[in-house]
Design a protein around this motif. Structure first.
Motif, PDB file in Angstrom:
ATOM      1  N   GLY A 158     -29.728  32.355  87.910  1.00 18.03           N
ATOM      2  CA  GLY A 158     -28.442  33.376  88.217  1.00 18.03           C
ATOM      3  C   GLY A 158     -27.212  32.783  87.702  1.00 18.03           C
ATOM      4  O   GLY A 158     -26.330  33.403  87.321  1.00 18.03           O
ATOM      5  N   GLN A 161     -26.969  32.911  83.972  1.00 16.03           N
ATOM      6  CA  GLN A 161     -26.512  34.442  83.628  1.00 16.03           C
ATOM      7  C   GLN A 161     -25.224  34.640  83.912  1.00 16.03           C
ATOM      8  O   GLN A 161     -24.538  35.249  82.889  1.00 16.03           O
ATOM      9  CB  GLN A 161     -27.334  35.355  84.299  1.00 16.03           C
ATOM     10  CG  GLN A 161     -27.532  36.822  83.854  1.00 16.03           C
ATOM     11  CD  GLN A 161     -27.995  36.875  82.323  1.00 16.03           C
ATOM     12  OE1 GLN A 161     -27.574  36.186  81.334  1.00 16.03           O
ATOM     13  NE2 GLN A 161     -29.438  37.372  82.476  1.00 16.03           N
ATOM     14  N   THR A 182     -30.997  41.193  83.855  1.00 19.16           N
ATOM     15  CA  THR A 182     -31.515  40.852  85.164  1.00 19.16           C
ATOM     16  C   THR A 182     -33.256  40.794  85.050  1.00 19.16           C
ATOM     17  O   THR A 182     -33.568  40.536  86.053  1.00 19.16           O
ATOM     18  CB  THR A 182     -31.009  41.838  86.248  1.00 19.16           C
ATOM     19  OG1 THR A 182     -31.587  43.040  85.785  1.00 19.16           O
ATOM     20  CG2 THR A 182     -29.537  41.993  86.365  1.00 19.16           C
ATOM     21  N   LEU A 185     -34.605  37.654  86.838  1.00 19.33           N
ATOM     22  CA  LEU A 185     -33.831  37.215  87.927  1.00 19.33           C
ATOM     23  C   LEU A 185     -34.542  37.684  89.366  1.00 19.33           C
ATOM     24  O   LEU A 185     -35.247  38.923  89.269  1.00 19.33           O
ATOM     25  CB  LEU A 185     -32.448  37.767  88.198  1.00 19.33           C
ATOM     26  CG  LEU A 185     -31.696  37.126  86.844  1.00 19.33           C
ATOM     27  CD1 LEU A 185     -30.246  37.610  86.924  1.00 19.33           C
ATOM     28  CD2 LEU A 185     -31.534  35.672  86.729  1.00 19.33           C
ATOM     29  N   GLN A 190     -30.255  39.358  91.155  1.00 18.52           N
ATOM     30  CA  GLN A 190     -30.038  40.530  90.344  1.00 18.52           C
ATOM     31  C   GLN A 190     -29.045  41.539  90.866  1.00 18.52           C
ATOM     32  O   GLN A 190     -28.181  42.046  90.314  1.00 18.52           O
ATOM     33  CB  GLN A 190     -31.434  41.219  90.300  1.00 18.52           C
ATOM     34  CG  GLN A 190     -31.239  42.619  89.567  1.00 18.52           C
ATOM     35  CD  GLN A 190     -32.631  43.488  89.500  1.00 18.52           C
ATOM     36  OE1 GLN A 190     -33.379  43.385  88.679  1.00 18.52           O
ATOM     37  NE2 GLN A 190     -32.753  44.326  90.668  1.00 18.52           N
ATOM     38  N   VAL A 193     -25.655  39.966  90.313  1.00 21.48           N
ATOM     39  CA  VAL A 193     -25.011  40.067  88.809  1.00 21.48           C
ATOM     40  C   VAL A 193     -24.786  41.558  88.465  1.00 21.48           C
ATOM     41  O   VAL A 193     -23.731  41.727  87.795  1.00 21.48           O
ATOM     42  CB  VAL A 193     -26.107  39.822  87.983  1.00 21.48           C
ATOM     43  CG1 VAL A 193     -25.938  40.198  86.455  1.00 21.48           C
ATOM     44  CG2 VAL A 193     -26.518  38.116  87.959  1.00 21.48           C
ATOM     45  N   LEU A 194     -25.431  42.563  88.810  1.00 18.78           N
ATOM     46  CA  LEU A 194     -25.250  43.989  88.731  1.00 18.78           C
ATOM     47  C   LEU A 194     -24.022  44.340  89.460  1.00 18.78           C
ATOM     48  O   LEU A 194     -22.982  45.112  88.820  1.00 18.78           O
ATOM     49  CB  LEU A 194     -26.370  44.836  89.175  1.00 18.78           C
ATOM     50  CG  LEU A 194     -27.843  44.759  88.333  1.00 18.78           C
ATOM     51  CD1 LEU A 194     -28.891  45.582  88.918  1.00 18.78           C
ATOM     52  CD2 LEU A 194     -27.354  45.060  86.779  1.00 18.78           C
ATOM     53  N   THR A 212     -32.395  48.401  79.304  1.00 15.53           N
ATOM     54  CA  THR A 212     -33.300  47.923  80.199  1.00 15.53           C
ATOM     55  C   THR A 212     -34.638  48.709  80.129  1.00 15.53           C
ATOM     56  O   THR A 212     -34.541  49.859  79.779  1.00 15.53           O
ATOM     57  CB  THR A 212     -32.707  48.029  81.781  1.00 15.53           C
ATOM     58  OG1 THR A 212     -33.725  47.557  82.777  1.00 15.53           O
ATOM     59  CG2 THR A 212     -32.446  49.494  82.026  1.00 15.53           C
TER      60      THR A 212
END
Length: 659
Positions: A158, A161, A182, A185, A190, A193-194, A212
């Motif tokens: 994480g 990223q 992601t 992850l 995830q 990050v999103l 994705t």
């Protein structure tokens, strides 16, 4: 208003002349400022090659054959390489799929961000370091001052990223391309990050191209969606319209392949595979796999049509039956009162930390710390949790692939000890996470499957080859599979080979370690159907190790939630996932991206990363990340609290001990 990014009839190929292989064929789309455009599709459909074409970062042999790429008023294709270097990173930033491969392993984080700042903002020295620290802080990296001196291998997935995102923002870019940001992850990381990407997009009014294969991620983050297949766009439209009524058969089958809460019936699978890049295709490229295809589909390539507010390339658009709600199948029954096949009591796996000339032990990594569980024949126990919580170590310790430090493991009522581990290993086999690295690339599939049978002396020697052919058919592989090498198969087929190798010795228990984590949703559906069929026909028990709770909802009967080497909640899967009691389980469930946009739970955000098992926090191990933690949590580890029939949890808050 002009779009931020306009792509028209983009064609990208490898090779020259008659040997040219097309990977992107006539793709057109736009991305507006402040908008997220999602490019959706299976592996091999051309999504990443489209992104690399936009950045002009194609691998050797790749070239843009034709088409137009405009970023605002800039014609990207017409720029000389010197000017393109300013655009690449300065106006278009990219977050690559695997940060460990994209980051320089021999340069610290600060040096890599400063390099980007020097190139795009002409900032150097202390000013650049201060800007790098501010970027790390803006993307939620804890203790950014210390992280500047860290190397990529010292960071979690994480955090790596987040460093990649900070570098991509150093431009600062007007367009951010996020290529599967992601995929590798955990669900909690995830979600962090999103959420970060959504916030940055809104704050900076950036355009975002999100690549994705995860429909849940698209549902929660995209404004518009483009579905890609075999180098072409097949469907495009606003997110709400697309998820309400997908028009193309391929889009519909992607939806139907998803495991749905409460539905335990067979998943819809897409037959065949994405065509190879060098395949000569005529007509609709999806026709060989489409159950609705007619003769015209195989002969004539469809043009764009507008249906229901969406653009779609399909001869049958508007004629396909309306999708109804899928019939929900109840979970299969099983003998819950039968004696456990596998019993684990107080399992511990400690790894010593040694230092000095004489390698004196100065501490232990408590990877698995007092884990107890049981599984009955014909049932599935899912062991879930974030990466690094000890799930895989526990699975390997059960088979004594890693020697346990303490505890007892019984299989069929008989203890597994070093003396009889080899004999009992025939009854319990493991399917590893990455089938490619667990299969010998220099051995044919038949030899790979035979190896276990020979080692454990399974069956008569003369009949083993016939048994291998039978087990390969059982897992759905073609008749000629035995004579081929692992590299000749797709990811889903290699996972079937791994399952066949485990089944060849007639085990009673399979330990499946993240067997679907790297697979597209269509291939995942095939593997889940196979595992369910094998369980029903052979009565197999599964210990299913995963962090994908969507798969757990579909496959598992019971679930155990693991955090920092210990089980914090355990019980029937339906009860634990629909009404989780531990704050950590609630955070995992609420973080699952869903196509309906709702988990039924209030979102519980969990920040930071898992602490090190070398020095676990005192009291409840989860308290540094728990929004409900009190003084008692920081002092005492909680005892088990009963939360229902077979459902228990370790939490002071659930037990009512917090004021």
């Amino acid at each position: 208003m002009k779009p931020l990014l306009q792509v028209d009839r983009l064609v990208t190929a490898f090779g020259e002349g008659k040997d040219a292989v097309g990977v992107v064929d006539g793709v057109s789309f736009r991305v507006d400022a402040g908008e997220t455009y999602a490019l959706l599709g299976e592996s091999g459909c051309g999504k990443s090659m489209t992104a690399l074409s936009l950045m002009r970062l194609l691998p050797d042999g790749g070239r843009i054959v034709s088409g137009e790429i405009r970023l605002g008023e800039t014609d990207v294709r017409a720029l000389p390489e010197r000017e393109m270097r300013r655009v690449r990173g300065g106006q278009m930033g990219m977050i690559f799929q695997e940060p460990m491969l994209a980051l320089n392993p021999v340069a610290n984080v600060g040096a890599q961000i400063v390099e980007a700042l020097a190139l795009h903002q002409r900032r150097t020295g202390r000013d650049a370091l201060a800007a790098a620290r501010a970027l790390l802080e803006s993307v939620g990296v804890p203790d950014p001052e210390r992280r500047l001196d860290a190397y990529p291998f010292e960071l979690s997935g994480g955090l790596r990223q987040r460093v990649m995102i900070a570098m991509a923002l150093a431009g600062p870019p007007r367009l951010l391309i996020a290529d599967e940001p992601t995929t590798a992850l955990d669900v909690t990381i995830q979600a962090q990050v999103l959420e970060l990407l959504r916030g940055l997009r809104a704050e900076r009014q950036m355009g975002m191209l999100l690549i994705t294969h995860d429909l849940g991620v698209v549902a929660e983050n995209a404004d518009r969606v483009g579905v890609m297949y075999a180098g072409e766009l097949l469907e495009e439209g606003p997110r709400e319209t697309f998820f309400a009524a997908p028009q193309h058969p391929y889009s519909r089958m992607l939806f139907e392949a998803l495991p749905r809460p409460g539905d335990h019936g067979r998943l819809v699978t897409i037959p065949g595979q994405v065509p190879k890049l060098d395949a000569r295709m005529s007509g609709c490229r999806f026709a060989p796999r489409c159950p609705s295809a007619i003769a015209r589909c195989r002969e004539e390539a469809p043009d764009w049509q507008v249906r229901g507010g969406q653009r779609v390339r399909c001869h049958l658009a508007g004629e396909l039956p309306t999708q109804g709600a899928p019939a929900v199948s109840p979970p299969p029954g099983s003998a819950r009162d039968a004696a456990p096949l596998l019993q684990v009591e107080g399992l511990k796996v400690y790894f010593p930390i040694r230092r000095g000339l004489i390698q004196r032990t100065i501490g232990h990594v408590r990877a698995v710390d007092d884990v107890s569980l049981s599984i009955r024949a014909g049932r599935t126990l899912a062991l879930v949790g974030e990466s690094g919580c000890g799930k895989t170590t526990a699975g390997k310790a059960l088979l004594r692939l890693i020697e346990p430090t303490g505890g007892r493991v019984l299989l069929g009522g008989e203890p597994i000890t070093p003396a009889n581990a080899r004999t009992l290993r025939r009854q319990a086999q493991m399917v590893f996470q990455d089938p490619y690295s667990s299969l010998n690339p220099r051995m044919r599939v038949e030899e790979i499957v035979l190896e276990g049978m020979d080692a454990l002396r399974v069956g008569a020697e003369r009949g083993r080859r016939e048994a291998v052919a039978a087990v390969l058919r059982q897992v759905g592989l073609p008749d000629d599979a035995g004579g081929r090498y692992p590299h000749a198969f797709s990811g889903g087929q290699r996972q079937r080979i791994a399952i066949a190798r485990a089944l060849a010795v007639s085990p009673r228990l399979l330990i499946c370690d993240e067997p679907t984590s790297a697979l597209d949703v269509s291939v995942q559906a095939q593997i889940l159907n196979l595992l369910k069929d094998l369980q029903e026909s052979l009565g197999l028990a599964y210990l299913f190790i995963t962090h994908n709770l969507g798969v757990v909802e579909y496959l598992a009967h019971e679930v155990a939630v693991m955090y920092l080497g210990r089980i914090v909640e355990q019980g029937p899967a339906a009860e634990v996932l629909r009404a989780p009691r531990h704050p950590y389980t609630q955070a995992l469930v609420s973080a699952i991206p869903r196509i309906d946009g709702a988990s039924g739970l209030a979102t519980l955000h969990v920040g930071g990363d898992q602490p090190s098992p070398l020095a676990p926090p005192p009291g409840c191990h989860f308290h540094p990340r728990c929004p409900r933690a009190g003084d008692l949590c920081r002092r005492d580890y909680p005892e088990q609290t009963r939360a229902g029939d077979g459902h228990w949890v370790r939490c002071h808050w659930v037990a009512g001990r917090l004021g």
